[in-house]
Design a protein around this motif. Structure first.
Motif, PDB file in Angstrom:
ATOM      1  N   GLY A 159      30.518  76.204  28.027  1.00 52.17           N
ATOM      2  CA  GLY A 159      30.155  77.188  29.277  1.00 52.17           C
ATOM      3  C   GLY A 159      31.265  77.062  30.255  1.00 52.17           C
ATOM      4  O   GLY A 159      31.734  75.801  30.629  1.00 52.17           O
ATOM      5  N   GLU A 160      31.902  78.261  30.736  1.00 53.17           N
ATOM      6  CA  GLU A 160      32.613  78.198  31.715  1.00 53.17           C
ATOM      7  C   GLU A 160      32.318  79.283  32.826  1.00 53.17           C
ATOM      8  O   GLU A 160      31.754  80.041  32.593  1.00 53.17           O
ATOM      9  CB  GLU A 160      34.007  78.649  31.361  1.00 53.17           C
ATOM     10  CG  GLU A 160      34.796  77.624  30.355  1.00 53.17           C
ATOM     11  CD  GLU A 160      35.339  76.531  31.288  1.00 53.17           C
ATOM     12  OE1 GLU A 160      35.586  76.550  32.361  1.00 53.17           O
ATOM     13  OE2 GLU A 160      35.540  75.513  30.539  1.00 53.17           O
ATOM     14  N   PRO A 161      32.561  78.875  34.158  1.00 54.72           N
ATOM     15  CA  PRO A 161      32.942  77.547  34.706  1.00 54.72           C
ATOM     16  C   PRO A 161      32.155  76.377  34.452  1.00 54.72           C
ATOM     17  O   PRO A 161      31.026  76.596  33.836  1.00 54.72           O
ATOM     18  CB  PRO A 161      33.300  77.813  36.152  1.00 54.72           C
ATOM     19  CG  PRO A 161      31.799  78.704  36.343  1.00 54.72           C
ATOM     20  CD  PRO A 161      31.788  79.622  35.206  1.00 54.72           C
ATOM     21  N   VAL A 162      32.445  74.998  34.622  1.00 60.95           N
ATOM     22  CA  VAL A 162      31.890  73.852  34.184  1.00 60.95           C
ATOM     23  C   VAL A 162      30.421  73.946  34.724  1.00 60.95           C
ATOM     24  O   VAL A 162      29.628  73.217  34.299  1.00 60.95           O
ATOM     25  CB  VAL A 162      32.835  72.612  34.545  1.00 60.95           C
ATOM     26  CG1 VAL A 162      32.090  71.332  34.151  1.00 60.95           C
ATOM     27  CG2 VAL A 162      34.164  72.605  33.779  1.00 60.95           C
ATOM     28  N   ALA A 163      30.251  74.275  36.236  1.00 58.45           N
ATOM     29  CA  ALA A 163      28.881  74.209  36.780  1.00 58.45           C
ATOM     30  C   ALA A 163      27.876  74.785  35.830  1.00 58.45           C
ATOM     31  O   ALA A 163      26.892  74.428  36.008  1.00 58.45           O
ATOM     32  CB  ALA A 163      29.147  74.761  38.008  1.00 58.45           C
ATOM     33  N   ILE A 164      28.044  75.996  35.074  1.00 53.98           N
ATOM     34  CA  ILE A 164      27.364  76.779  34.289  1.00 53.98           C
ATOM     35  C   ILE A 164      26.698  75.771  33.391  1.00 53.98           C
ATOM     36  O   ILE A 164      25.459  75.817  33.144  1.00 53.98           O
ATOM     37  CB  ILE A 164      27.888  77.925  33.791  1.00 53.98           C
ATOM     38  CG1 ILE A 164      26.860  78.903  33.456  1.00 53.98           C
ATOM     39  CG2 ILE A 164      28.640  77.477  32.485  1.00 53.98           C
ATOM     40  CD1 ILE A 164      26.628  79.642  34.604  1.00 53.98           C
ATOM     41  N   ARG A 165      27.327  74.507  32.943  1.00 51.87           N
ATOM     42  CA  ARG A 165      26.845  73.628  31.938  1.00 51.87           C
ATOM     43  C   ARG A 165      25.516  72.827  32.643  1.00 51.87           C
ATOM     44  O   ARG A 165      24.426  72.916  31.855  1.00 51.87           O
ATOM     45  CB  ARG A 165      27.798  72.666  31.690  1.00 51.87           C
ATOM     46  CG  ARG A 165      29.187  73.536  30.952  1.00 51.87           C
ATOM     47  CD  ARG A 165      30.060  72.412  30.550  1.00 51.87           C
ATOM     48  NE  ARG A 165      31.335  73.168  29.944  1.00 51.87           N
ATOM     49  CZ  ARG A 165      32.563  72.647  29.541  1.00 51.87           C
ATOM     50  NH1 ARG A 165      32.438  71.151  29.803  1.00 51.87           N
ATOM     51  NH2 ARG A 165      33.522  73.243  29.225  1.00 51.87           N
ATOM     52  N   LEU A 166      25.490  72.689  33.869  1.00 47.32           N
ATOM     53  CA  LEU A 166      24.329  72.037  34.472  1.00 47.32           C
ATOM     54  C   LEU A 166      23.346  72.990  34.661  1.00 47.32           C
ATOM     55  O   LEU A 166      22.112  72.763  34.408  1.00 47.32           O
ATOM     56  CB  LEU A 166      24.653  71.272  35.578  1.00 47.32           C
ATOM     57  CG  LEU A 166      23.836  70.447  36.454  1.00 47.32           C
ATOM     58  CD1 LEU A 166      23.232  69.547  35.516  1.00 47.32           C
ATOM     59  CD2 LEU A 166      24.290  70.058  37.765  1.00 47.32           C
ATOM     60  N   ILE A 167      23.919  74.164  34.960  1.00 47.52           N
ATOM     61  CA  ILE A 167      22.844  75.301  35.417  1.00 47.52           C
ATOM     62  C   ILE A 167      22.067  75.685  34.133  1.00 47.52           C
ATOM     63  O   ILE A 167      20.938  75.861  33.958  1.00 47.52           O
ATOM     64  CB  ILE A 167      23.699  76.468  35.944  1.00 47.52           C
ATOM     65  CG1 ILE A 167      23.976  76.239  37.396  1.00 47.52           C
ATOM     66  CG2 ILE A 167      22.741  77.595  35.962  1.00 47.52           C
ATOM     67  CD1 ILE A 167      24.998  77.100  37.803  1.00 47.52           C
ATOM     68  N   ALA A 168      22.775  75.558  32.836  1.00 44.69           N
ATOM     69  CA  ALA A 168      22.098  75.847  31.779  1.00 44.69           C
ATOM     70  C   ALA A 168      21.020  75.161  31.298  1.00 44.69           C
ATOM     71  O   ALA A 168      19.738  75.310  30.972  1.00 44.69           O
ATOM     72  CB  ALA A 168      23.116  76.030  30.606  1.00 44.69           C
ATOM     73  N   PHE A 169      21.271  73.622  31.630  1.00 47.41           N
ATOM     74  CA  PHE A 169      20.282  72.665  31.269  1.00 47.41           C
ATOM     75  C   PHE A 169      18.825  73.087  32.035  1.00 47.41           C
ATOM     76  O   PHE A 169      18.127  72.870  31.601  1.00 47.41           O
ATOM     77  CB  PHE A 169      20.604  71.259  31.569  1.00 47.41           C
ATOM     78  CG  PHE A 169      19.825  70.081  31.553  1.00 47.41           C
ATOM     79  CD1 PHE A 169      19.223  69.643  30.520  1.00 47.41           C
ATOM     80  CD2 PHE A 169      19.180  69.684  32.793  1.00 47.41           C
ATOM     81  CE1 PHE A 169      18.308  68.845  30.203  1.00 47.41           C
ATOM     82  CE2 PHE A 169      18.149  68.601  32.631  1.00 47.41           C
ATOM     83  CZ  PHE A 169      17.809  68.280  31.248  1.00 47.41           C
TER      84      PHE A 169
END
Length: 104
Positions: free
Chosen positions: A72-82
């Motif tokens: 996921g980009e931007p990287v913050a979206i990775r934590l949001i996805a969780f």
């Protein structure tokens, strides 16, 4: 990966407030239409759904979440996805497990 690009962005990840307003309006409209139709449609239980039928949507949801968390980009979206996708997935899987292991 730029999926959507706005000429004039907004304060949150470059998304304008009108986008959020549109989603809230559409969600409210669908909810109101559903609630109005709920009183006129006769709902008949289909019976117990086999556990293996429920695995397909949960599995595809899990694959989507894991893919977003890895690339996921931007990287913050990775934590949001969780949190946005992981918590509902966990709750749905827990409910599926408990419903299939409950005493009859």
């Amino acid at each position: 990966m730029k999926a959507w690009v706005w000429v004039e962005g907004g304060p949150y990840f470059g998304i304008p407030f009108g986008n959020y307003f549109g989603w809230m309006f559409l969600t409210t409209l669908v909810l109101v239409l559903y609630r109005r139709s709920q009183h006129t449609l006769l709902l008949v239980p289909l019976g117990k759904i086999p556990w293996w039928v429920c695995i397909f949507p949960l599995g595809s949801y899990a694959i989507n979440m894991m893919t977003t968390m890895v690339v996921g980009e931007p990287v913050a979206i990775r934590l949001i996805a969780f949190f946005a996708m992981g918590m509902p997935l966990f709750l749905a899987a827990t409910r599926l497990y408990l419903s299939n292991h409950a005493p009859e």
